[in-house]
Design a protein around this motif. Structure first.
Motif, PDB file in Angstrom:
ATOM      1  N   LEU A 184       0.841  -1.194   0.000  1.00 12.35           N
ATOM      2  CA  LEU A 184       0.000   0.000   0.000  1.00 12.35           C
ATOM      3  C   LEU A 184       0.877   1.244   0.000  1.00 12.35           C
ATOM      4  CD1 LEU A 184      -2.787   1.376   0.232  1.00 12.35           C
ATOM      5  CD2 LEU A 184      -2.524   1.211   2.727  1.00 12.35           C
ATOM      6  N   MET A 185       0.699   2.090  -0.999  1.00 13.13           N
ATOM      7  CA  MET A 185       1.434   3.342  -1.090  1.00 13.13           C
ATOM      8  C   MET A 185       0.791   4.370  -0.169  1.00 13.13           C
ATOM      9  SD  MET A 185       3.756   2.589  -3.328  1.00 13.13           S
ATOM     10  CE  MET A 185       4.376   4.253  -3.551  1.00 13.13           C
ATOM     11  N   THR A 186       1.574   4.898   0.774  1.00 12.22           N
ATOM     12  CA  THR A 186       1.018   5.846   1.734  1.00 12.22           C
ATOM     13  C   THR A 186       1.739   7.184   1.754  1.00 12.22           C
ATOM     14  OG1 THR A 186       2.420   5.070   3.552  1.00 12.22           O
ATOM     15  CG2 THR A 186       0.299   3.953   3.228  1.00 12.22           C
ATOM     16  N   PHE A 193       9.630   1.336   4.030  1.00 12.00           N
ATOM     17  CA  PHE A 193       8.452   0.461   4.069  1.00 12.00           C
ATOM     18  C   PHE A 193       8.368  -0.217   5.418  1.00 12.00           C
ATOM     19  CE2 PHE A 193      11.856  -2.285   2.621  1.00 12.00           C
ATOM     20  CZ  PHE A 193      11.625  -3.497   3.250  1.00 12.00           C
ATOM     21  N   GLU A 194       7.177  -0.707   5.684  1.00 15.07           N
ATOM     22  CA  GLU A 194       6.897  -1.427   6.923  1.00 15.07           C
ATOM     23  C   GLU A 194       6.231  -2.747   6.574  1.00 15.07           C
ATOM     24  OE1 GLU A 194       4.005  -0.893  10.869  1.00 15.07           O
ATOM     25  OE2 GLU A 194       4.243   0.741   9.400  1.00 15.07           O
ATOM     26  N   VAL A 195       6.651  -3.812   7.198  1.00 14.19           N
ATOM     27  CA  VAL A 195       6.059  -5.131   6.973  1.00 14.19           C
ATOM     28  C   VAL A 195       4.864  -5.297   7.894  1.00 14.19           C
ATOM     29  CG1 VAL A 195       6.427  -7.614   6.990  1.00 14.19           C
ATOM     30  CG2 VAL A 195       8.296  -6.083   6.336  1.00 14.19           C
ATOM     31  N   LEU A 196       3.693  -5.525   7.302  1.00 16.15           N
ATOM     32  CA  LEU A 196       2.468  -5.723   8.077  1.00 16.15           C
ATOM     33  C   LEU A 196       2.142  -7.198   8.254  1.00 16.15           C
ATOM     34  CD1 LEU A 196       0.221  -2.969   6.457  1.00 16.15           C
ATOM     35  CD2 LEU A 196       1.729  -2.777   8.446  1.00 16.15           C
ATOM     36  N   ALA A 197       2.514  -8.018   7.286  1.00 25.20           N
ATOM     37  CA  ALA A 197       2.275  -9.457   7.345  1.00 25.20           C
ATOM     38  C   ALA A 197       3.250 -10.129   6.399  1.00 25.20           C
ATOM     39  CB  ALA A 197       0.836  -9.800   6.969  1.00 25.20           C
ATOM     40  N   GLU A 199       2.629 -13.720   5.187  1.00 23.39           N
ATOM     41  CA  GLU A 199       2.050 -14.817   4.399  1.00 23.39           C
ATOM     42  C   GLU A 199       0.595 -14.505   4.014  1.00 23.39           C
ATOM     43  OE1 GLU A 199       3.499 -17.591   3.304  1.00 23.39           O
ATOM     44  OE2 GLU A 199       5.427 -17.153   4.218  1.00 23.39           O
ATOM     45  N   PRO A 200       0.373 -13.934   2.807  1.00 22.36           N
ATOM     46  CA  PRO A 200       1.379 -13.428   1.874  1.00 22.36           C
ATOM     47  C   PRO A 200       1.945 -12.101   2.356  1.00 22.36           C
ATOM     48  CG  PRO A 200      -0.808 -13.020   1.011  1.00 22.36           C
ATOM     49  CD  PRO A 200      -0.989 -13.817   2.266  1.00 22.36           C
ATOM     50  N   LEU A 201       3.016 -11.688   1.709  1.00 27.94           N
ATOM     51  CA  LEU A 201       3.708 -10.473   2.089  1.00 27.94           C
ATOM     52  C   LEU A 201       2.777  -9.267   1.974  1.00 27.94           C
ATOM     53  CD1 LEU A 201       6.452  -9.225   2.886  1.00 27.94           C
ATOM     54  CD2 LEU A 201       6.949  -8.993   0.435  1.00 27.94           C
ATOM     55  N   GLN A 202       2.766  -8.438   3.003  1.00 29.93           N
ATOM     56  CA  GLN A 202       1.947  -7.228   3.014  1.00 29.93           C
ATOM     57  C   GLN A 202       2.799  -6.078   3.540  1.00 29.93           C
ATOM     58  OE1 GLN A 202      -1.466  -7.355   5.596  1.00 29.93           O
ATOM     59  NE2 GLN A 202      -2.516  -5.697   4.526  1.00 29.93           N
ATOM     60  N   LEU A 203       2.941  -5.031   2.715  1.00 34.34           N
ATOM     61  CA  LEU A 203       3.787  -3.898   3.060  1.00 34.34           C
ATOM     62  C   LEU A 203       2.992  -2.604   3.091  1.00 34.34           C
ATOM     63  CD1 LEU A 203       6.819  -4.562   0.652  1.00 34.34           C
ATOM     64  CD2 LEU A 203       6.514  -5.431   2.987  1.00 34.34           C
ATOM     65  N   ARG A 204       3.459  -1.673   3.910  1.00 33.12           N
ATOM     66  CA  ARG A 204       3.031  -0.283   3.839  1.00 33.12           C
ATOM     67  C   ARG A 204       4.238   0.500   3.343  1.00 33.12           C
ATOM     68  NH1 ARG A 204       1.390   0.717   8.893  1.00 33.12           N
ATOM     69  NH2 ARG A 204      -0.825   0.485   8.430  1.00 33.12           N
ATOM     70  N   VAL A 205       4.088   1.191   2.206  1.00 29.61           N
ATOM     71  CA  VAL A 205       5.221   1.817   1.523  1.00 29.61           C
ATOM     72  C   VAL A 205       5.143   3.332   1.623  1.00 29.61           C
ATOM     73  CG1 VAL A 205       6.358   2.129  -0.710  1.00 29.61           C
ATOM     74  CG2 VAL A 205       5.445  -0.110  -0.067  1.00 29.61           C
ATOM     75  N   ARG A 206       6.197   3.936   2.137  1.00 32.73           N
ATOM     76  CA  ARG A 206       6.300   5.391   2.199  1.00 32.73           C
ATOM     77  C   ARG A 206       7.175   5.937   1.070  1.00 32.73           C
ATOM     78  NH1 ARG A 206       7.015   3.422   7.415  1.00 32.73           N
ATOM     79  NH2 ARG A 206       5.271   3.841   8.825  1.00 32.73           N
ATOM     80  N   ARG A 225      13.782 -12.601   6.581  1.00 29.82           N
ATOM     81  CA  ARG A 225      14.722 -11.489   6.486  1.00 29.82           C
ATOM     82  C   ARG A 225      14.019 -10.143   6.642  1.00 29.82           C
ATOM     83  NH1 ARG A 225      19.505 -12.806   3.896  1.00 29.82           N
ATOM     84  NH2 ARG A 225      20.115 -10.693   4.495  1.00 29.82           N
ATOM     85  N   LEU A 226      12.671 -10.129   6.688  1.00 25.76           N
ATOM     86  CA  LEU A 226      11.927  -8.883   6.755  1.00 25.76           C
ATOM     87  C   LEU A 226      11.609  -8.517   8.199  1.00 25.76           C
ATOM     88  CD1 LEU A 226       9.562  -9.542   3.759  1.00 25.76           C
ATOM     89  CD2 LEU A 226      11.299  -7.782   3.865  1.00 25.76           C
TER      90      LEU A 226
END
Length: 226
Positions: A184-186, A193-197, A199-206, A225-226
């Motif tokens: 998610l682009m924020t 970026f921040e890892v929210l989950a 499986e599957p990979l979920q990111l918050r992207v700054r 590694r995340l």
């Protein structure tokens, strides 16, 4: 453990360039001008109609097609009045995209013409392996599940190996349900970026460039590694 991404999927507007550019605002203004002419309403009425059509049909175009028989070619003429000179190339983004392992694809609710103009203005036209636009989706827009399923079939993509970047949370719900990684682009400040989950990979992207640079190494996207 989900495999590392090999298919990098990007929304177009307000994702490959920042919202502050104002191109989306410019397009919405042109769309409301079209609605004013088509519906015989003022600016306020056009805003209400646009919001209602989006809420009920997903996009203004699909709503106009269903309710008024508008042809896509007629609707998309609003793009001829859009000033794409507001877009500026970002060499850092180009380099970060080229460093990604695998394919780079665009998935947009816009038209092919609009996508081509945006990518040309950003000097990214040669950096993508394909553009899946609204017409390729049979005029069924994101966030409908069928659009993502058709996208995956079209590119023979394994959803577990896709990472999809979009600026609207609603557009990421179905991809995640299908097993795709989502980002998610924020905007904002802080870490890229921040890892929210996982499986599957979920990111918050700054910061898109910073995120892609970090993820360009295959080991960087392994969950542990995340």
């Amino acid at each position: 453990m989900s495999p590392a991404p090999d298919t990098w999927v990007f929304d177009l507007d307000d994702t490959l360039y920042p919202p502050a550019v104002g191109l989306t605002d410019q397009m919405n203004h042109r769309i409301r001008e079209y609605l004013s002419r088509e519906l015989g309403v003022d600016e306020a009425g056009a805003r209400r109609a646009q919001a209602q059509l989006r809420a009920e049909h997903g996009t203004t175009l699909l709503g106009l097609m269903r309710t008024r028989g508008v042809e896509p070619e007629d609707f998309f003429r609003f793009e001829e009045c859009v000033d794409y000179s507001a877009l500026q190339p970002d060499p850092g983004l180009r380099d970060a995209l080229l460093a990604l392992p695998g394919r780079r694809l665009v998935l947009t609710n816009g038209s092919t013409t609009h996508a081509a103009r945006v990518l040309a203005a950003l000097e990214l036209a040669d950096e993508f392996d394909g553009v899946f636009d609204l017409q390729a989706a049979g005029l069924v827009p994101k966030p409908h599940r069928a659009t993502y399923e058709l996208f995956l079939r079209t590119y023979d993509a394994d959803p577990r190996r896709c990472l999809f970047f979009d600026d609207l949370p609603v557009n990421l719900e179905e991809p995640r349900a299908l097993g795709m990684g989502t980002a998610l682009m924020t905007g904002g400040t802080g870490e890229a970026f921040e890892v929210l989950a996982r499986e599957p990979l979920q990111l918050r992207v700054r910061d898109l460039v910073g995120t892609l640079t970090a993820l360009s190494q295959p080991s960087a996207v392994e969950p542990e590694r995340l």
